[in-house]
Design a protein around this motif. Structure first.
Motif, PDB file in Angstrom:
ATOM      1  N   HIS A   1      16.703   3.964   1.984  1.00 37.54           N
ATOM      2  CA  HIS A   1      15.350   4.205   2.481  1.00 37.54           C
ATOM      3  C   HIS A   1      14.636   2.895   2.787  1.00 37.54           C
ATOM      4  O   HIS A   1      13.949   2.765   3.811  1.00 37.54           O
ATOM      5  N   ALA A   2      14.785   1.892   1.912  1.00 31.98           N
ATOM      6  CA  ALA A   2      14.105   0.614   2.107  1.00 31.98           C
ATOM      7  C   ALA A   2      14.620  -0.125   3.346  1.00 31.98           C
ATOM      8  O   ALA A   2      13.871  -0.864   3.995  1.00 31.98           O
ATOM      9  N   SER A   3      15.894   0.070   3.692  1.00 33.46           N
ATOM     10  CA  SER A   3      16.480  -0.641   4.828  1.00 33.46           C
ATOM     11  C   SER A   3      16.484   0.177   6.112  1.00 33.46           C
ATOM     12  O   SER A   3      16.938  -0.308   7.155  1.00 33.46           O
ATOM     13  N   SER A   4      15.971   1.392   6.060  1.00 30.99           N
ATOM     14  CA  SER A   4      15.919   2.231   7.257  1.00 30.99           C
ATOM     15  C   SER A   4      14.817   1.749   8.197  1.00 30.99           C
ATOM     16  O   SER A   4      13.716   1.397   7.773  1.00 30.99           O
ATOM     17  N   TYR A   5      15.107   1.737   9.497  1.00 28.54           N
ATOM     18  CA  TYR A   5      14.095   1.297  10.452  1.00 28.54           C
ATOM     19  C   TYR A   5      12.890   2.237  10.467  1.00 28.54           C
ATOM     20  O   TYR A   5      11.776   1.825  10.830  1.00 28.54           O
ATOM     21  N   THR A   6      13.093   3.496  10.075  1.00 28.07           N
ATOM     22  CA  THR A   6      11.956   4.418  10.039  1.00 28.07           C
ATOM     23  C   THR A   6      10.932   3.981   8.994  1.00 28.07           C
ATOM     24  O   THR A   6       9.731   4.168   9.176  1.00 28.07           O
ATOM     25  N   THR A   7      11.423   3.383   7.892  1.00 29.49           N
ATOM     26  CA  THR A   7      10.517   2.863   6.871  1.00 29.49           C
ATOM     27  C   THR A   7       9.776   1.634   7.380  1.00 29.49           C
ATOM     28  O   THR A   7       8.579   1.453   7.112  1.00 29.49           O
ATOM     29  N   LEU A   8      10.474   0.792   8.133  1.00 29.13           N
ATOM     30  CA  LEU A   8       9.890  -0.456   8.627  1.00 29.13           C
ATOM     31  C   LEU A   8       8.949  -0.236   9.803  1.00 29.13           C
ATOM     32  O   LEU A   8       8.163  -1.136  10.134  1.00 29.13           O
ATOM     33  N   THR A   9       9.019   0.924  10.439  1.00 30.33           N
ATOM     34  CA  THR A   9       8.170   1.190  11.599  1.00 30.33           C
ATOM     35  C   THR A   9       7.178   2.326  11.312  1.00 30.33           C
ATOM     36  O   THR A   9       6.005   2.089  11.066  1.00 30.33           O
ATOM     37  N   TYR A  10       7.674   3.552  11.292  1.00 27.09           N
ATOM     38  CA  TYR A  10       6.787   4.709  11.115  1.00 27.09           C
ATOM     39  C   TYR A  10       6.053   4.706   9.780  1.00 27.09           C
ATOM     40  O   TYR A  10       4.886   5.086   9.700  1.00 27.09           O
ATOM     41  N   GLN A  11       6.749   4.295   8.704  1.00 21.97           N
ATOM     42  CA  GLN A  11       6.156   4.377   7.371  1.00 21.97           C
ATOM     43  C   GLN A  11       5.365   3.127   6.998  1.00 21.97           C
ATOM     44  O   GLN A  11       4.885   3.015   5.880  1.00 21.97           O
ATOM     45  N   ALA A  12       5.226   2.201   7.934  1.00 20.36           N
ATOM     46  CA  ALA A  12       4.541   0.946   7.619  1.00 20.36           C
ATOM     47  C   ALA A  12       3.052   0.981   7.951  1.00 20.36           C
ATOM     48  O   ALA A  12       2.361  -0.013   7.766  1.00 20.36           O
ATOM     49  N   HIS A  13       2.569   2.111   8.443  1.00 19.89           N
ATOM     50  CA  HIS A  13       1.132   2.221   8.731  1.00 19.89           C
ATOM     51  C   HIS A  13       0.707   3.676   8.540  1.00 19.89           C
ATOM     52  O   HIS A  13       1.535   4.548   8.266  1.00 19.89           O
ATOM     53  N   THR A  14      -0.584   3.923   8.675  1.00 13.63           N
ATOM     54  CA  THR A  14      -1.127   5.262   8.382  1.00 13.63           C
ATOM     55  C   THR A  14      -0.901   6.206   9.561  1.00 13.63           C
ATOM     56  O   THR A  14      -1.829   6.624  10.252  1.00 13.63           O
ATOM     57  N   PHE A  15       0.343   6.527   9.776  1.00 10.75           N
ATOM     58  CA  PHE A  15       0.793   7.464  10.804  1.00 10.75           C
ATOM     59  C   PHE A  15       0.702   8.861  10.207  1.00 10.75           C
ATOM     60  O   PHE A  15       1.054   9.061   9.042  1.00 10.75           O
ATOM     61  N   SER A  16       0.262   9.846  10.970  1.00 11.33           N
ATOM     62  CA  SER A  16       0.120  11.195  10.401  1.00 11.33           C
ATOM     63  C   SER A  16       1.458  11.726   9.905  1.00 11.33           C
ATOM     64  O   SER A  16       1.526  12.399   8.868  1.00 11.33           O
TER      65      SER A  16
END
Length: 388
Positions: free
Chosen positions: A25-40
């Motif tokens: 999870h920590a190395s997934s690009y989804t964590t580094l992009t989508y989960q890095a800001h207040t996205f709905s």
């Protein structure tokens, strides 16, 4: 947002089995992009994983407190995104016997849900409505059940989530999932429930499946042999590096620079309102324009003929001041083939680091389409110099 998911993962798989899911999870690009800001979708993901944690705890030890918290999170989740319940269906079904045995659990959950929902209605109504009530999930559901509305954002095949979006989010991790498919648990089936329900709707974007990512990665608690694992690790690192750059920097990366350029250029234009038509891009965050007299019209999913009819009815620009045109068209540079046959358009600005992946059309072949998109980097602004 990612911290909220990280804290939940050990509760989904058990403290002794959390190392591999947390690393993935920590190395997934989804964590580094989508989960890095207040996205709905990121907020929804946090609420989904913690709701499933509470479902686990309620099955292990029935508690009115946990039941009330589940009701609270359920209301927040539904008010955040209407898709929230789709990811909880298997977990909620498994809770039904507990609720039937102890009606107090259902009462606690129902009260917390109702109180939170009522508070959300009050806040939304006070902020958005001049009179009457605003029930956000109802409005959301009514909008998204209209085919005409969904067509404005793009219509996709029903299988897009399964064959396109899920592999795009997880990449090589899907191989690890299938290697141990006989040992998949509730978290995995909650993810599949969400993907299946969301596949009913014809508008399908990868971000809609974001809650499924930690749920599926949490299912990978053991690894195959060292040789196979080293191959998977190398592929995983390359996959997420490329996708982090693509989705974190390039995908729709020209929207903000273009909007800020429009604001800057408008300062030297004569007084009067201007309109920017945005085609095949994300909806621009218009609050960045401040008091700048620039209106935006989102035609992201519209057919080119509909966009052209709007342009044909538009006023022409002031000679020598192309940025000051009454109407400007914003579209990916990769759409030049379509725009090139339209008279009266003059390119006035290009934000170079931009790729639009929401308008892919593989009817002419995958290679040809990827060559078109990747060979036409940039988001362009065209002035209407002679609409007729």
């Amino acid at each position: 947002m990612s911290l909220g998911v990280d804290l939940a993962v050990p509760h989904l798989v058990g403290p002794g089995s959390a190392a591999i899911p947390l690393l993935l999870h920590a190395s997934s690009y989804t964590t580094l992009t989508y989960q890095a800001h207040t996205f709905s979708n990121g907020i929804e993901t946090v609420l989904v994983v913690w709701s499933i944690v509470l479902c686990f705890r309620l099955r292990a030890r029935a508690s009115a407190t946990h039941s009330a918290l589940l009701g609270l999170l359920a209301a927040l989740g539904i008010w955040t995104r209407i898709t929230f319940p789709a990811f909880l269906l298997p977990a909620i079904v498994r809770l039904i016997p507990s609720f039937l045995r102890r009606s107090s659990l259902l009462a606690a959950s129902g009260f917390a849900f109702s109180a939170t929902a009522f508070a959300a209605i009050l806040v939304d109504s006070a902020y958005f409505a001049r009179d009457g009530w605003v029930i956000t999930p109802l409005n959301n559901l009514m909008y998204n059940t209209s085919s005409a509305n969904l067509a404005l954002h793009g219509i996709h095949a029903r299988y897009t989530h399964f064959v396109g979006n899920l592999p795009l989010l997880l990449g090589p991790a899907l191989v690890l999932v299938f290697v141990k498919i006989r040992r998949l648990g509730l978290s995995f089936w909650c993810a599949m429930s969400g993907v299946a329900v969301l596949s009913i709707f014809p508008h399908q974007e990868p971000r809609f499946l974001l809650p499924a990512v930690p749920l599926i990665l949490s299912s990978i608690t053991s690894l195959p042999g060292p040789r196979f694992w080293r191959t998977c690790l190398a592929t995983w690192v390359m996959f997420n590096t490329v996708l982090a750059i693509l989705m974190g920097a390039l995908h729709q990366g020209g929207v903000l620079p273009t909007l800020l350029a429009a604001k800057q250029q408008s300062a030297v234009c004569p007084s009067g309102e201007r309109t920017m038509i945005w085609w095949e891009t994300y909806t621009p965050p218009t609050w960045l324009l401040g008091s700048t007299p620039v209106n935006t019209r989102d035609m992201a999913g519209s057919d080119w003929n509909d966009v052209k009819s709007v342009l044909d009815a538009s006023a022409t620009s002031v000679p020598g001041q192309k940025w000051c045109a009454k109407t400007l068209l914003v579209a990916p540079v990769s759409a030049q083939k379509v725009l090139g046959g339209t008279k009266g358009l003059e390119l006035v600005h290009v934000s170079p680091w931009h790729i639009g992946l929401d308008d892919l059309n593989f009817e002419d072949g995958v290679t040809k389409e990827l060559k078109r998109v990747l060979g036409g980097l940039g988001l362009g602004v065209w002035a209407i110099v002679d609409a007729h």
